[in-house]
Design a protein around this motif. Structure first.
Motif, PDB file in Angstrom:
ATOM      1  N   ILE A   1      -7.465  -0.868   4.464  1.00  0.00           N
ATOM      2  CA  ILE A   1      -7.035  -2.185   3.820  1.00  0.00           C
ATOM      3  C   ILE A   1      -6.732  -2.205   2.236  1.00  0.00           C
ATOM      4  O   ILE A   1      -5.917  -2.922   1.806  1.00  0.00           O
ATOM      5  CB  ILE A   1      -7.757  -3.510   4.294  1.00  0.00           C
ATOM      6  N   GLU A   2      -7.528  -1.094   1.776  1.00  0.00           N
ATOM      7  CA  GLU A   2      -7.535  -1.196   0.153  1.00  0.00           C
ATOM      8  C   GLU A   2      -6.326  -0.553  -0.114  1.00  0.00           C
ATOM      9  O   GLU A   2      -5.379  -0.848  -0.843  1.00  0.00           O
ATOM     10  CB  GLU A   2      -8.567  -0.116  -0.557  1.00  0.00           C
ATOM     11  N   ARG A   3      -5.731   0.650   0.822  1.00  0.00           N
ATOM     12  CA  ARG A   3      -4.412   1.167   0.485  1.00  0.00           C
ATOM     13  C   ARG A   3      -3.205   0.076   0.931  1.00  0.00           C
ATOM     14  O   ARG A   3      -2.270   0.104   0.049  1.00  0.00           O
ATOM     15  CB  ARG A   3      -4.365   2.347   1.406  1.00  0.00           C
ATOM     16  N   LEU A   4      -3.372  -0.525   1.869  1.00  0.00           N
ATOM     17  CA  LEU A   4      -2.240  -1.506   2.213  1.00  0.00           C
ATOM     18  C   LEU A   4      -2.167  -2.642   1.120  1.00  0.00           C
ATOM     19  O   LEU A   4      -1.032  -2.981   0.763  1.00  0.00           O
ATOM     20  CB  LEU A   4      -2.939  -2.272   3.390  1.00  0.00           C
ATOM     21  N   PHE A   5      -3.352  -2.999   0.541  1.00  0.00           N
ATOM     22  CA  PHE A   5      -3.167  -3.918  -0.347  1.00  0.00           C
ATOM     23  C   PHE A   5      -2.471  -3.546  -1.644  1.00  0.00           C
ATOM     24  O   PHE A   5      -1.734  -4.213  -2.208  1.00  0.00           O
ATOM     25  CB  PHE A   5      -4.667  -4.636  -0.631  1.00  0.00           C
ATOM     26  N   ARG A   6      -2.710  -2.128  -2.200  1.00  0.00           N
ATOM     27  CA  ARG A   6      -2.325  -1.677  -3.239  1.00  0.00           C
ATOM     28  C   ARG A   6      -0.786  -1.307  -2.777  1.00  0.00           C
ATOM     29  O   ARG A   6       0.099  -1.751  -3.619  1.00  0.00           O
ATOM     30  CB  ARG A   6      -2.801  -0.232  -3.518  1.00  0.00           C
TER      31      ARG A   6
ATOM     32  N   SER B   1       0.546  -6.582   7.837  1.00  0.00           N
ATOM     33  CA  SER B   1       0.106  -7.257   6.634  1.00  0.00           C
ATOM     34  C   SER B   1       1.206  -8.421   6.440  1.00  0.00           C
ATOM     35  O   SER B   1       2.403  -8.227   6.690  1.00  0.00           O
ATOM     36  CB  SER B   1       0.167  -6.257   5.367  1.00  0.00           C
ATOM     37  N   ALA B   2       0.854  -9.269   5.577  1.00  0.00           N
ATOM     38  CA  ALA B   2       1.663 -10.495   5.362  1.00  0.00           C
ATOM     39  C   ALA B   2       1.344 -11.183   3.980  1.00  0.00           C
ATOM     40  O   ALA B   2       0.083 -11.467   3.846  1.00  0.00           O
ATOM     41  CB  ALA B   2       1.687 -11.654   6.565  1.00  0.00           C
ATOM     42  N   SER B   3       2.280 -11.469   3.261  1.00  0.00           N
ATOM     43  CA  SER B   3       2.108 -11.866   1.923  1.00  0.00           C
ATOM     44  C   SER B   3       1.927 -13.488   1.749  1.00  0.00           C
ATOM     45  O   SER B   3       2.903 -14.079   2.549  1.00  0.00           O
ATOM     46  CB  SER B   3       3.101 -11.356   0.946  1.00  0.00           C
ATOM     47  N   GLY B   4       1.081 -13.757   1.157  1.00  0.00           N
ATOM     48  CA  GLY B   4       0.870 -15.393   1.364  1.00  0.00           C
ATOM     49  C   GLY B   4       1.808 -16.193   0.494  1.00  0.00           C
ATOM     50  O   GLY B   4       1.887 -16.379  -0.709  1.00  0.00           O
TER      51      GLY B   4
ATOM     52  N   VAL C   1      -4.332  -9.597   6.669  1.00  0.00           N
ATOM     53  CA  VAL C   1      -4.035  -8.352   7.479  1.00  0.00           C
ATOM     54  C   VAL C   1      -4.711  -8.584   8.710  1.00  0.00           C
ATOM     55  O   VAL C   1      -5.868  -9.085   8.854  1.00  0.00           O
ATOM     56  CB  VAL C   1      -4.601  -7.333   6.744  1.00  0.00           C
ATOM     57  N   LEU C   2      -3.924  -8.262   9.809  1.00  0.00           N
ATOM     58  CA  LEU C   2      -4.509  -8.458  11.076  1.00  0.00           C
ATOM     59  C   LEU C   2      -3.923  -6.991  11.945  1.00  0.00           C
ATOM     60  O   LEU C   2      -3.326  -6.409  11.525  1.00  0.00           O
ATOM     61  CB  LEU C   2      -3.849  -9.753  11.726  1.00  0.00           C
ATOM     62  N   ASP C   3      -4.477  -6.975  13.096  1.00  0.00           N
ATOM     63  CA  ASP C   3      -4.249  -5.948  13.854  1.00  0.00           C
ATOM     64  C   ASP C   3      -3.640  -6.490  15.263  1.00  0.00           C
ATOM     65  O   ASP C   3      -3.793  -7.612  15.541  1.00  0.00           O
ATOM     66  CB  ASP C   3      -5.285  -4.832  14.115  1.00  0.00           C
ATOM     67  N   ALA C   4      -2.792  -5.537  15.969  1.00  0.00           N
ATOM     68  CA  ALA C   4      -2.561  -5.884  17.291  1.00  0.00           C
ATOM     69  C   ALA C   4      -2.336  -4.659  18.195  1.00  0.00           C
ATOM     70  O   ALA C   4      -2.520  -3.693  17.679  1.00  0.00           O
ATOM     71  CB  ALA C   4      -0.991  -6.661  17.203  1.00  0.00           C
TER      72      ALA C   4
ATOM     73  N   TYR D   1      -3.591   7.441  11.032  1.00  0.00           N
ATOM     74  CA  TYR D   1      -3.096   7.185   9.673  1.00  0.00           C
ATOM     75  C   TYR D   1      -1.860   6.318   9.912  1.00  0.00           C
ATOM     76  O   TYR D   1      -0.920   6.516  10.668  1.00  0.00           O
ATOM     77  CB  TYR D   1      -2.671   8.401   9.029  1.00  0.00           C
ATOM     78  N   PHE D   2      -2.024   5.131   9.438  1.00  0.00           N
ATOM     79  CA  PHE D   2      -1.128   3.960   9.769  1.00  0.00           C
ATOM     80  C   PHE D   2      -0.187   4.051   8.334  1.00  0.00           C
ATOM     81  O   PHE D   2      -0.362   3.895   7.307  1.00  0.00           O
ATOM     82  CB  PHE D   2      -1.557   2.560   9.974  1.00  0.00           C
TER      83      PHE D   2
END
Ligand SMILES: C[S@@+](CC[C@H](N)C(=O)[O-])C[C@H]1O[C@@H](n2cnc3c(N)ncnc32)[C@H](O)[C@@H]1O
Length: 267
Positions: A26-31, A264-267, A145-148, A246-247
């Motif tokens: 999630i740190e990578r996703l956020f960056r 991931s979805a931006s608010g 961030v969510l998963d499915a 590795y996503f």
């Protein structure tokens, strides 16, 4: 020390959760998505708050909220906070006993809904309300961030068993059972069982009545809630045909028998 063989939260964390790996991701996703670093995290459906706890351990500038409506899980989580965190770290985490549909926290950089927990919201109306609610809890440009998971396997009635190593006690078997699935409503009943070598069993240690949501439904509801830049992250494969863990962001997925993805979805 509680009896670890009877401690379903301890067994669950060992069998199901990988908070350090999740925080790497999630740190990578956020960056990647926001071009900056996240400091304040909210873990919805946090249960024992394993991810929130790991978040505040990771960096001194990290703060975390955990939200869950189950007092039993939160008591266990608060015990872990005292056991694992220094007093300075404890000041940077707050666990809230509340329904995620109503919980109010100061604006956060990132909200997490992991391990498919939001599937417990099993109508479009409830899921949309939740997604709308999450948006109000994010700073501008914050990330949800969510998963499915899915694929044909996700609709089969099954019992999958895995051996789990407990470095602090006895190894045991973890069993995931999909006991019922209704293709008309998409509703499923799933159970987690634990078993020790001497035959001691924790039958239905956890049970979930949830809806098997599809990625198109989730993406449409995120959009309807006002999220933008909705991005699916998919796993690659090793040379041995195993998921590599590795996503990466993708526009199209693979029709795998059983897949896991992050969104991931931006608010
Ligand atoms: C599958 S567990 C998730 C535990 C852990 N966070 C994980 O990732 O494995 C689902 C959790 O969601 C909580 N929960 C379900 N519906 C909720 C709601 N509407 N508001 C707050 N918590 C909820 C349950 O109490 C439970 O602890």
């Amino acid at each position: 020390m509680p009896d670890r063989r009877r401690d379903r939260f301890h067994l669950y964390q060992l069998a199901v959760q990988h908070p350090a790996a999740e925080i790497d991701l999630i740190e990578r996703l956020f960056r990647e998505q926001s071009g900056r670093t996240a400091h304040i995290l909210r873990e919805d459906f946090c249960g024992t708050a394993a991810v929130a706890i790991e978040w505040v351990r990771r960096r001194p500038e990290h703060h975390a909220w955990g939200v869950d409506y189950d007092p039993e899980a939160l008591i266990w989580g608060r015990r872990q906070v005292r056991r694992l965190l220094t007093s300075e770290q404890q000041e940077r985490i707050q666990l809230l006993t509340a329904d995620v549909l109503h919980a109010e926290t100061p604006p956060v950089d990132m909200v997490l809904a992991l391990n498919f927990s939001y599937w417990l919201l099993d109508t479009r109306a409830a899921l949309l309300t939740y997604f709308q609610r999450v948006r109000t809890q994010l700073v501008p440009g914050g990330l949800f961030v969510l998963d499915a998971h899915g694929g044909p396997d996700a609709q089969r009635l099954t019992r999958e068993r895995r051996r789990i190593h407990d470095p602090t006690g006895e190894d045991f078997d973890y069993c995931w059972e999909r006991a019922a699935f209704d293709p008309i409503s998409g509703r499923q009943v799933c159970h987690i069982h634990f078993q020790f070598d001497d035959g001691v069993r924790l039958e239905r240690a956890f049970s979930y009545h949830w809806r098997l949501w599809t990625l198109p439904e989730i993406r449409e509801l995120l959009e309807a809630a006002g999220f933008t830049a909705i991005q699916v992250y998919w796993q690659g494969w090793t040379a041995q045909n195993q998921a590599d863990g590795y996503f990466v962001p993708v526009a199209h997925g693979e029709p795998d028998e059983a897949w896991i993805a992050y969104i991931s979805a931006s608010g």
